[in-house]
Design a protein around this motif. Structure first.
Motif, short mmCIF file in Angstrom:
data_model
loop_
_atom_site.label_atom_id
_atom_site.label_comp_id
_atom_site.label_asym_id
_atom_site.label_seq_id
_atom_site.Cartn_x
_atom_site.Cartn_y
_atom_site.Cartn_z
N PRO A 10 24.77 1.31 66.62
CA PRO A 10 23.83 0.64 65.89
C PRO A 10 23.24 -0.54 66.81
O PRO A 10 23.92 -0.96 67.66
CB PRO A 10 24.57 0.18 64.81
N ASP A 11 22.14 -0.94 66.29
CA ASP A 11 21.64 -2.06 67.05
C ASP A 11 22.34 -3.57 66.31
O ASP A 11 22.28 -4.39 67.07
CB ASP A 11 20.11 -2.33 66.64
N SER A 12 22.67 -3.40 65.15
CA SER A 12 23.37 -4.57 64.75
C SER A 12 24.47 -4.13 63.78
O SER A 12 24.43 -2.93 63.16
CB SER A 12 22.24 -5.38 64.03
N VAL A 13 25.37 -5.20 63.45
CA VAL A 13 26.37 -4.91 62.20
C VAL A 13 26.13 -5.95 61.16
O VAL A 13 25.98 -7.35 61.76
CB VAL A 13 27.61 -4.98 62.95
N PHE A 14 26.11 -5.67 60.04
CA PHE A 14 26.02 -6.85 58.98
C PHE A 14 27.26 -6.87 58.25
O PHE A 14 27.75 -5.99 57.68
CB PHE A 14 24.92 -6.74 57.95
N CYS A 15 28.05 -8.08 58.34
CA CYS A 15 29.45 -8.25 57.65
C CYS A 15 29.37 -9.06 56.39
O CYS A 15 28.46 -10.15 56.59
CB CYS A 15 30.13 -8.66 58.86
N ALA A 16 30.06 -8.65 55.42
CA ALA A 16 29.97 -9.50 54.17
C ALA A 16 30.46 -11.01 54.42
O ALA A 16 30.40 -11.80 53.46
CB ALA A 16 30.61 -8.91 53.07
N LEU A 25 33.66 -9.12 66.42
CA LEU A 25 33.09 -9.61 67.84
C LEU A 25 34.17 -9.60 68.65
O LEU A 25 34.23 -9.09 69.77
CB LEU A 25 32.73 -11.19 67.58
N ARG A 26 35.62 -9.60 68.02
CA ARG A 26 36.90 -9.62 69.11
C ARG A 26 36.90 -7.95 69.67
O ARG A 26 37.22 -7.70 70.50
CB ARG A 26 38.20 -10.01 68.18
N ILE A 39 24.52 -5.64 70.96
CA ILE A 39 24.73 -5.21 69.58
C ILE A 39 24.70 -6.50 69.01
O ILE A 39 25.31 -7.51 69.53
CB ILE A 39 25.81 -4.48 69.04
N SER A 40 23.99 -6.79 67.82
CA SER A 40 24.04 -8.08 67.10
C SER A 40 25.05 -7.81 66.06
O SER A 40 25.23 -6.96 65.54
CB SER A 40 22.66 -8.49 66.65
N VAL A 41 25.59 -9.26 65.73
CA VAL A 41 26.60 -9.25 64.83
C VAL A 41 26.22 -10.25 63.69
O VAL A 41 26.23 -11.35 64.24
CB VAL A 41 28.05 -9.19 65.27
N THR A 47 31.43 -19.43 56.39
CA THR A 47 32.61 -20.25 56.33
C THR A 47 33.15 -20.55 57.69
O THR A 47 34.09 -21.37 57.70
CB THR A 47 33.71 -19.21 55.85
N LEU A 48 32.91 -19.88 58.81
CA LEU A 48 33.03 -20.16 60.27
C LEU A 48 31.76 -20.84 60.82
O LEU A 48 30.54 -20.45 60.73
CB LEU A 48 33.64 -19.11 60.91
N SER A 49 32.19 -21.97 61.78
CA SER A 49 31.13 -22.65 62.54
C SER A 49 30.65 -21.69 63.64
O SER A 49 31.57 -21.01 64.30
CB SER A 49 31.68 -23.88 63.06
N ARG A 50 29.23 -21.82 63.99
CA ARG A 50 29.07 -20.81 65.07
C ARG A 50 29.59 -21.34 66.34
O ARG A 50 29.74 -20.60 67.35
CB ARG A 50 27.65 -20.70 65.10
N ASN A 51 30.20 -22.58 66.56
CA ASN A 51 30.81 -23.10 67.69
C ASN A 51 32.25 -22.34 67.89
O ASN A 51 32.88 -22.52 68.84
CB ASN A 51 31.16 -24.73 67.54
N THR A 52 32.85 -21.72 66.53
CA THR A 52 34.00 -20.97 66.96
C THR A 52 33.93 -19.89 67.58
O THR A 52 35.02 -19.37 68.42
CB THR A 52 34.52 -20.43 65.51
N PHE A 53 32.76 -19.10 67.74
CA PHE A 53 32.59 -17.88 68.73
C PHE A 53 32.25 -18.10 70.01
O PHE A 53 31.57 -19.12 70.38
CB PHE A 53 31.49 -16.93 68.02
N ARG A 54 32.65 -17.34 70.96
CA ARG A 54 32.57 -17.18 72.21
C ARG A 54 31.60 -16.18 72.49
O ARG A 54 31.86 -15.08 72.16
CB ARG A 54 33.92 -17.08 73.10
N HIS A 55 30.31 -16.65 73.20
CA HIS A 55 29.12 -15.46 73.45
C HIS A 55 29.39 -15.03 74.73
O HIS A 55 29.97 -15.55 75.80
CB HIS A 55 28.06 -16.31 73.42
N SER A 56 28.89 -13.74 74.91
CA SER A 56 29.12 -13.15 76.22
C SER A 56 27.92 -13.55 77.17
O SER A 56 27.05 -14.11 76.77
CB SER A 56 28.82 -11.53 75.92
#
Length: 56
Positions: A10-16, A25-26, A39-41, A47-56
């Motif tokens: 898919p082009d994106s995944v929408f998570c609850a 993402l992992r 793909i977009s997630v 609940t989690l800060s966007r700084n928590t994630f590591r971007h490609s």
């Protein structure tokens, strides 16, 4: 999730929740899928800060 990566992606995944989004993402990173280039997630509950994630 591993099995679904062999299907048409898919082009994106929408998570609850952000926790679900981080798990996706992992899994995508482990499969070598570049986020957000391939793909977009999206997580919904903030609940989690966007700084928590590591971007490609």
């Amino acid at each position: 999730m591993q099995d679904s990566l062999h299907l048409t992606r898919p082009d994106s995944v929408f998570c609850a929740s952000d926790h679900m989004a981080s798990r996706h993402l992992r899994g995508l990173a482990k499969a070598g899928v570049q986020v957000p280039n391939t793909i977009s997630v999206v997580g919904f509950d903030m609940t989690l800060s966007r700084n928590t994630f590591r971007h490609s």
